[in-house]
Design a protein around this motif. Structure first.
Motif, PDB file in Angstrom:
ATOM      1  N   GLU A 513      34.627  48.471 -24.374  1.00 26.79           N
ATOM      2  CA  GLU A 513      34.021  49.315 -23.286  1.00 26.79           C
ATOM      3  C   GLU A 513      34.666  49.268 -21.804  1.00 26.79           C
ATOM      4  O   GLU A 513      34.906  49.983 -20.920  1.00 26.79           O
ATOM      5  N   ASP A 516      37.851  51.339 -21.979  1.00 26.45           N
ATOM      6  CA  ASP A 516      37.385  52.597 -21.929  1.00 26.45           C
ATOM      7  C   ASP A 516      37.205  53.135 -20.614  1.00 26.45           C
ATOM      8  O   ASP A 516      37.445  54.312 -20.182  1.00 26.45           O
ATOM      9  N   ASN A 517      36.191  52.235 -19.955  1.00 20.27           N
ATOM     10  CA  ASN A 517      35.355  52.926 -18.822  1.00 20.27           C
ATOM     11  C   ASN A 517      35.987  52.391 -17.455  1.00 20.27           C
ATOM     12  O   ASN A 517      36.215  53.248 -16.471  1.00 20.27           O
ATOM     13  N   GLU A 518      36.695  51.249 -17.299  1.00 12.24           N
ATOM     14  CA  GLU A 518      37.295  50.629 -16.236  1.00 12.24           C
ATOM     15  C   GLU A 518      38.830  50.953 -16.030  1.00 12.24           C
ATOM     16  O   GLU A 518      39.260  51.192 -14.866  1.00 12.24           O
ATOM     17  N   SER A 521      39.583  54.314 -14.186  1.00 11.74           N
ATOM     18  CA  SER A 521      39.254  54.352 -12.604  1.00 11.74           C
ATOM     19  C   SER A 521      40.196  53.473 -11.977  1.00 11.74           C
ATOM     20  O   SER A 521      40.683  53.640 -10.760  1.00 11.74           O
ATOM     21  N   ASN A 686      28.024  44.098 -11.800  1.00 10.85           N
ATOM     22  CA  ASN A 686      28.071  43.716 -13.177  1.00 10.85           C
ATOM     23  C   ASN A 686      27.111  42.209 -13.071  1.00 10.85           C
ATOM     24  O   ASN A 686      27.358  41.535 -14.312  1.00 10.85           O
TER      25      ASN A 686
END
Length: 901
Positions: A513, A516-518, A521, A686
């Motif tokens: 995750e 894939d997400n951070e 960006s 987070n």
């Protein structure tokens, strides 16, 4: 009966077995016979207790010795009862009739109150009872017994509900039997349960022997396959294993009243979790204790008041031997790092808790009781010594004060081996966020290469669960307390093994995750700001160096101060010397008086000698100062002596005049920078609620230090000429950005122009570390998942070999029961491993490997055909296990065929 007008009703009946041999004719009634002389003498008692016969301590010792003589026979009968096929009652020869007996029993399954036990003249009553499925409360001439099925139920309930007390279960039984509860019921059930656990330990020891699990340190070296089951040709890991240590003070045990000895003197030495007290005490004097110092400006906290008795048994704290630590702030905010004189324990407790170590997967390695103290240095040092002996090189040791404890290790006898093996310490992720900023740069897991996404907070979860034992172990004997803790730890490890694949699966999902997400960006932000990852790493190094110098005077400043002081001293001495040489009695004093020749000569001679002595003294002092001045000029590289008009001289003089102010300003600057950087971590998206609360409490403690630093700064600022602006604490406490502290621009270590101080860069620096740790976690999970897969396949083959060798052995039943339970858990693990293999981003090997040191073997995957599952579904939660119905059909069929006794 009536004695001196007092009536006594003595109910002395015959025992349940009047025909026993001499060795077994001691009935329960004989244990309560009242000596009439003692009754008559009761009225004449004068304060001195009289003991007739053996003491309770001696009787308890004889009671336990009698059980010890029977335990092996009880184990054999227990195995026959539990694992043999049911048979008809044993028939005895006619001449042996009359040896049967009736006995009161408790059986929660059918509420039987009394049974008749058949036996012959050679069979002891206790043995006959176990053969029939009951365990007596006494080894000789029993009058009460509990069914083994009832004890098995209580044992099982305690495994999954550790705070279920014997008293609660005894009250439950009394309720089912419709009888009022009495304390004797609890005592009888407790004594019987002790023997039942002893029998189980004997059975488990035999099973371990047959399986080859009885070698030294076997549990520590084999219980966690991801840590220990190394394979051929697997990627190397930065740290071969990670484990954490910490202390918990919830499982205290009350000490005896006064000097009274405990009757139950048994020592529980059958646990391979516990390190002996003698072994731990060998590390009691490894390092010297730090001197206790109080500095209100540094810590800003008031000492907590305490009322009570202290115990003087202390042997240093985990930060002893570390006075040269670069992180003194981290040794002030933690109980474990407090001075040893502040970590003593009330005399009401003997064991003040326990100290434990566990691997990153949750398996407990070792525990030790903390005796009348808090977390002393000897406890973690003993764990480190054991790890150095048992484990290989390059392991990570997590501790909530791992920053300062690293110095303790280096200053102990373990230091050379610790360094040679390439081991190191760190702080736990949750606790680490409340350490000082510099400590987090060096010791927080997020900033350590090779740590992955591990938080090393395993023991917080262990202690949260083991706290359930506190209510029932507080007043137990030392023996029973350890028995129940050992029982809890065994079940904890079994639960951790069953959850292994799920834990690795969740870690894999978390890492994927982040990537894939951070990661996308993050790359976009770098491109937009026109910086690289190497730039971020340079920023981190600069920040670390800067934080290390905060609040400290530079060597150049200190040398300049000393040099200017010597120049001033040299000039003053030369001036005094010249005055003493040229102005010697050249003028008539104002108080001149005429004296006779003799008187005048004597007085003048005395004055001349004094003046000459002073001139000679000033000459010698001038030479000495000149020598020191020359040496300092050589050390500082000064080619031309400074004059008062030189810029270097004037700058040094200005610093001397404002030194107190500068020191107060640098101290305030240091605390403010640390506080703001830690507030930045607290406000991360987070960060969970509990972590925010934890960090907030630490910041409140640091705010007290800032408040005291503001007071010191204001005092120094007012003393300058002209005075500097002062600070208002009510406003300072609400500042959240560095640019609000305009006063800090006057410091020599300003961070306003540093790129790493910008919020956007700081966010990218942390994000870069998270992405790097996620990649490391993927690599480690690939290794550990394959290790687990291989160990399951190899273990199944080993089980087949063992079962083939025990076909006609009486221990076949317990071994088969262990193997069936283990295989059922392994089926769940394999199903979860298979699910991890099906993840879209999985990058590891999908087949088992070969363990190091073994011959090459072909392994089957041991998996059912892959199932069609939604790769995007949330499979990390335990509640979702029920959805794996297709994959679990074979497991359910297997468990349905297990026969229950």
């Amino acid at each position: 009966m009536e004695v001196d007008g007092v009536s006594f009703n003595l109910d002395i009946g015959a025992g349940p077995d009047d025909n026993d041999s001499d060795a077994e004719t001691t009935t329960a009634s004989q244990n309560i016979i009242v000596d009439i002389r003692d009754v008559i003498g009761f009225k004449r008692w004068r304060g001195q207790r009289k003991y007739k016969g053996p003491t309770w301590k001696e009787r308890l010792r004889r009671f336990n010795d009698a059980w010890g003589e029977l335990i092996d026979e009880l184990v054999d009968e227990f195995i026959r009862w539990k694992y043999s096929t049911p048979q008809s009652p044993t028939s005895f020869p006619e001449e042996s009739n009359g040896w049967e007996f009736s006995i009161n029993v408790v059986d929660i399954h059918n509420l039987t109150r009394e049974v008749t036990i058949h036996r012959d003249s050679d069979t002891k009553a206790a043995i006959a009872l176990v053969r029939a499925g009951y365990l007596p409360a006494s080894p000789v001439s029993p009058s009460f017994a509990v069914s083994l099925r009832t004890l098995e139920l209580f044992y099982t309930l305690r495994l999954f509900k550790p705070n279920l007390s014997v008293e609660a279960f005894a009250k439950t039984v009394c309720h089912l039997y419709s009888i009022p509860y009495r304390r004797g019921h609890r005592t009888a059930l407790s004594d019987t349960f002790d023997i039942y656990l002893a029998i189980l330990r004997k059975v488990n020891a035999q099973v371990a022997k047959e399986l080859g699990h009885n070698t030294p340190d076997y549990r520590v070296l084999h219980s966690c396959p991801p840590c220990n089951y190394e394979l051929e040709d697997e990627p190397p890991l930065m740290f071969t294993r990670m484990f954490v240590a910490d202390g918990n003070n919830s499982l205290k045990r009350m000490n005896g009243v006064g000097k009274r000895e405990v009757s139950d003197t048994r020592v529980f030495g059958e646990s391979d979790y516990y390190l002996t007290e003698e072994y731990v005490n060998t590390f009691a004097d490894e390092v010297k204790s730090r001197p206790l110092s109080k500095n209100a400006v540094d810590d800003g906290e008031e000492e907590e008041e305490f009322e009570g008795d202290w115990i003087d048994e202390v042997h240093g704290d985990p930060t002893d031997g570390a006075p040269d630590t670069e992180l003194p702030e981290c040794t002030k905010n933690w109980k474990a790092a407090a001075h040893d004189s502040l970590k003593k324990m009330w005399s009401a407790f003997r064991e003040s808790g326990y100290f434990a170590t566990a691997c990153r997967h949750g398996f407990v390695l070792w525990v030790v009781d903390m005796i009348r103290s808090g977390e002393l240095a000897k406890y973690p040092l003993a764990m480190v010594a054991k790890a150095l002996k048992v484990f290989g090189p390059r392991w990570m040791f997590g501790y909530d004060i791992g920053c300062s404890f690293s110095s303790t290790i280096r200053n102990s006898s373990l230091g050379p081996e610790f360094e040679e093996k390439g081991c190191r310490t760190c702080v736990n992720a949750f606790h680490g966020y409340s350490h000082c900023a510099l400590c987090q740069q060096l010791f927080h897991p997020l900033n350590i290469v090779g740590m992955g996404l591990e938080d090393l907070e395993t023991l917080e979860r262990l202690f949260s669960s083991s706290n359930q034992l506190g209510a029932i172990t507080r007043y137990m004997s030392s023996y029973r307390r350890r028995v129940f803790i050992d029982l809890f730890l065994q079940q904890w490890d079994r639960d951790k093994y069953q959850n292994l694949a799920t834990m690795l699966h969740n870690n894999y999902l978390q890492a994927l995750e982040i990537l894939d997400n951070e990661a996308p960006s993050f790359e976009a932000d770098l491109h937009a700001l026109n910086i690289t990852e190497e730039d971020l790493e340079t920023y981190l190094a600069d920040e670390t160096r800067h934080l290390a110098t905060l609040g400290k005077e530079t060597e150049e400043d200190l040398h300049a101060i000393a040099y200017v002081d010597l120049l001033r001293k040299y000039r003053d001495i030369n001036t005094s010397y010249e005055n003493a040489s040229t102005n010697f009695r050249l003028h008539i004093p104002e108080d001149y008086q005429f004296m006779s020749d003799a008187t005048s000569y004597t007085s003048n001679l005395s004055e001349t000698r004094k003046a000459e002595t002073r001139r000679r003294f000033l000459s010698e002092q001038s030479s000495q100062v000149l020598f020191e001045l020359t040496q300092m000029e050589m050390a500082m590289g000064i080619s031309r002596r400074w004059e008062p008009s030189d810029p270097e001289y004037m700058q040094a003089v200005e610093y001397i005049n404002t030194r107190k102010y500068r020191k107060a300003l640098e101290r305030l600057h240091k605390l403010v920078v640390q506080r703001l950087f830690e507030l930045h971590k607290m406000n991360l998206s987070n960060t969970g609620y509990k972590m925010r609360t934890h960090i907030s409490n630490a910041l409140q403690r640091r705010s007290k230090a800032i408040k005291n630093a503001v007071k010191a700064y204001n005092t120094a600022a007012v003393g300058l000429n002209p005075p500097r602006d002062t600070l208002d604490w009510s406003k300072v406490s609400h500042y959240t950005f560095l640019d609000q502290f305009n006063i800090l621009q006057d410091t020599r270590h300003s961070v306003f122009d540093q790129p790493w101080a910008k919020p956007v860069n700081r966010t990218l620096m942390k994000q870069r570390h998270r992405i790097a740790r996620a990649r490391e976690e993927i690599i480690r999970c690939n290794v550990e998942i394959r290790r687990l897969h291989t160990s399951i396949v190899d273990e199944d083959k080993h089980f087949e070999t063992v079962l083939a060798q025990l076909v006609d052995s009486p221990i076949l039943g317990p071994v088969t029961d262990y193997i069936r339970r283990r295989q059922a858990v392994n089926s769940l693990l394999l199903a979860r491993i298979n699910q991890t293999y099906q993840l879209e981003g999985f990058s590891g090997e999908r087949t088992p490997g070969t363990r190091k040191g073994t011959s090459n073997m072909q392994h089957s995957t041991a998996f059912p055909p892959p199932q069609t599952t939604d790769p995007g579904s949330d499979v990390g939660d335990d509640e979702d296990d029920d959805e794996f119905t297709e994959e679990m059909d074979n497991v359910l069929d297997f468990m349905a065929n297990i026969s229950l006794q």
